[in-house]
Design a protein around this motif. Structure first.
Motif, PDB file in Angstrom:
ATOM      1  N   LEU A  53       0.864  -1.180   0.000  1.00 25.55           N
ATOM      2  CA  LEU A  53       0.000   0.000   0.000  1.00 25.55           C
ATOM      3  C   LEU A  53       0.893   1.219   0.000  1.00 25.55           C
ATOM      4  CD1 LEU A  53      -2.557  -0.969   2.771  1.00 25.55           C
ATOM      5  CD2 LEU A  53      -2.776  -1.290   0.322  1.00 25.55           C
ATOM      6  N   ARG A  54       0.641   2.127  -0.915  1.00 19.15           N
ATOM      7  CA  ARG A  54       1.412   3.370  -0.962  1.00 19.15           C
ATOM      8  C   ARG A  54       0.471   4.501  -0.572  1.00 19.15           C
ATOM      9  NH1 ARG A  54       6.158   1.779  -2.715  1.00 19.15           N
ATOM     10  NH2 ARG A  54       6.296   0.091  -4.189  1.00 19.15           N
ATOM     11  N   LEU A  55       0.693   5.008   0.624  1.00 17.51           N
ATOM     12  CA  LEU A  55      -0.184   6.041   1.157  1.00 17.51           C
ATOM     13  C   LEU A  55       0.306   7.443   0.833  1.00 17.51           C
ATOM     14  CD1 LEU A  55      -0.949   4.468   4.643  1.00 17.51           C
ATOM     15  CD2 LEU A  55      -2.274   4.289   2.535  1.00 17.51           C
ATOM     16  N   GLY A  56       1.414   7.567   0.144  1.00 17.12           N
ATOM     17  CA  GLY A  56       1.987   8.868  -0.169  1.00 17.12           C
ATOM     18  C   GLY A  56       1.067   9.773  -0.952  1.00 17.12           C
ATOM     19  N   ALA A  57       0.245   9.195  -1.824  1.00 17.57           N
ATOM     20  CA  ALA A  57      -0.627  10.007  -2.672  1.00 17.57           C
ATOM     21  C   ALA A  57      -1.959  10.320  -2.003  1.00 17.57           C
ATOM     22  CB  ALA A  57      -0.876   9.286  -3.989  1.00 17.57           C
ATOM     23  N   VAL A  58      -2.222   9.759  -0.835  1.00 20.25           N
ATOM     24  CA  VAL A  58      -3.525   9.930  -0.207  1.00 20.25           C
ATOM     25  C   VAL A  58      -3.698  11.345   0.328  1.00 20.25           C
ATOM     26  CG1 VAL A  58      -5.026   9.152   1.657  1.00 20.25           C
ATOM     27  CG2 VAL A  58      -3.728   7.497   0.336  1.00 20.25           C
ATOM     28  N   SER A  59      -2.869  11.743   1.259  1.00 17.19           N
ATOM     29  CA  SER A  59      -2.954  13.088   1.839  1.00 17.19           C
ATOM     30  C   SER A  59      -1.820  13.251   2.844  1.00 17.19           C
ATOM     31  CB  SER A  59      -4.301  13.298   2.530  1.00 17.19           C
ATOM     32  OG  SER A  59      -4.416  12.457   3.655  1.00 17.19           O
ATOM     33  N   ALA A  60      -1.742  14.427   3.428  1.00 19.41           N
ATOM     34  CA  ALA A  60      -0.691  14.689   4.413  1.00 19.41           C
ATOM     35  C   ALA A  60      -0.875  13.817   5.651  1.00 19.41           C
ATOM     36  CB  ALA A  60      -0.694  16.154   4.793  1.00 19.41           C
ATOM     37  N   SER A  61      -2.116  13.562   6.034  1.00 19.77           N
ATOM     38  CA  SER A  61      -2.386  12.663   7.151  1.00 19.77           C
ATOM     39  C   SER A  61      -3.456  11.674   6.697  1.00 19.77           C
ATOM     40  CB  SER A  61      -2.830  13.438   8.386  1.00 19.77           C
ATOM     41  OG  SER A  61      -3.916  14.278   8.085  1.00 19.77           O
ATOM     42  N   VAL A  62      -3.224  10.412   6.984  1.00 23.25           N
ATOM     43  CA  VAL A  62      -4.074   9.341   6.462  1.00 23.25           C
ATOM     44  C   VAL A  62      -5.189   9.028   7.451  1.00 23.25           C
ATOM     45  CG1 VAL A  62      -4.090   6.975   5.605  1.00 23.25           C
ATOM     46  CG2 VAL A  62      -2.092   8.421   5.212  1.00 23.25           C
ATOM     47  N   THR A  63      -6.417   9.347   7.056  1.00 24.35           N
ATOM     48  CA  THR A  63      -7.581   9.075   7.898  1.00 24.35           C
ATOM     49  C   THR A  63      -7.987   7.617   7.758  1.00 24.35           C
ATOM     50  OG1 THR A  63      -9.170   9.579   6.162  1.00 24.35           O
ATOM     51  CG2 THR A  63      -8.435  11.429   7.542  1.00 24.35           C
ATOM     52  N   ARG A  64      -8.847   7.188   8.627  1.00 25.49           N
ATOM     53  CA  ARG A  64      -9.355   5.813   8.558  1.00 25.49           C
ATOM     54  C   ARG A  64     -10.061   5.575   7.223  1.00 25.49           C
ATOM     55  NH1 ARG A  64     -12.741   2.650  13.182  1.00 25.49           N
ATOM     56  NH2 ARG A  64     -13.538   0.959  11.895  1.00 25.49           N
TER      57      ARG A  64
END
Length: 124
Positions: A53-64
């Motif tokens: 899982l690459r969370l880099g593109a999601v946002s500055a802070s990853v919500t549930r």
């Protein structure tokens, strides 16, 4: 916690196997993402399905909610627009799929996950 500096980490394979057996969380930090990824792949040695899982593109802070959507999409539960609108419905699908497959999750950017996201990850 294991810190990787580009060299193989003695015992990482044993620690990872113990973590998998316990269905627990483990953090591996490397000089860069590639170093840590290679170390975890080597330690996993094909024992379990590995889902990245690459969370880099999601946002500055990853919500549930954003974590659940990324994980559901990565597990092949359909693109975001095809998933149910209610978060609880997506979580139900996700939990069924995880119980069926029992993958090892490699999460890039996990350090940016909010507490609610980490709590959900631990609960599943």
């Amino acid at each position: 916690m294991n810190t990787i500096t580009g060299q193989p980490v003695d015992g990482l394979d044993v620690e990872l196997a113990d973590t998998i057996s316990a269905s627990a969380l483990m953090s591996v930090i490397g000089a860069d993402g590639t170093t840590a990824e290679v170390a975890v792949e080597g330690a996993a040695d094909g024992r379990e399905p590995l889902v990245r899982l690459r969370l880099g593109a999601v946002s500055a802070s990853v919500t549930r909610a954003s974590f659940v959507r990324v994980l559901a999409t990565e597990l092949g539960l359909g693109p975001r627009e095809m998933q149910p609108r209610r978060l609880a419905d997506v979580e139900d699908q996700l939990e069924e799929e995880l119980a069926r497959r029992e993958p090892v999750l490699m999460i890039h950017g996990a350090d940016r996950m909010l507490t609610e996201s980490l709590q959900y990850l631990y609960s599943i």
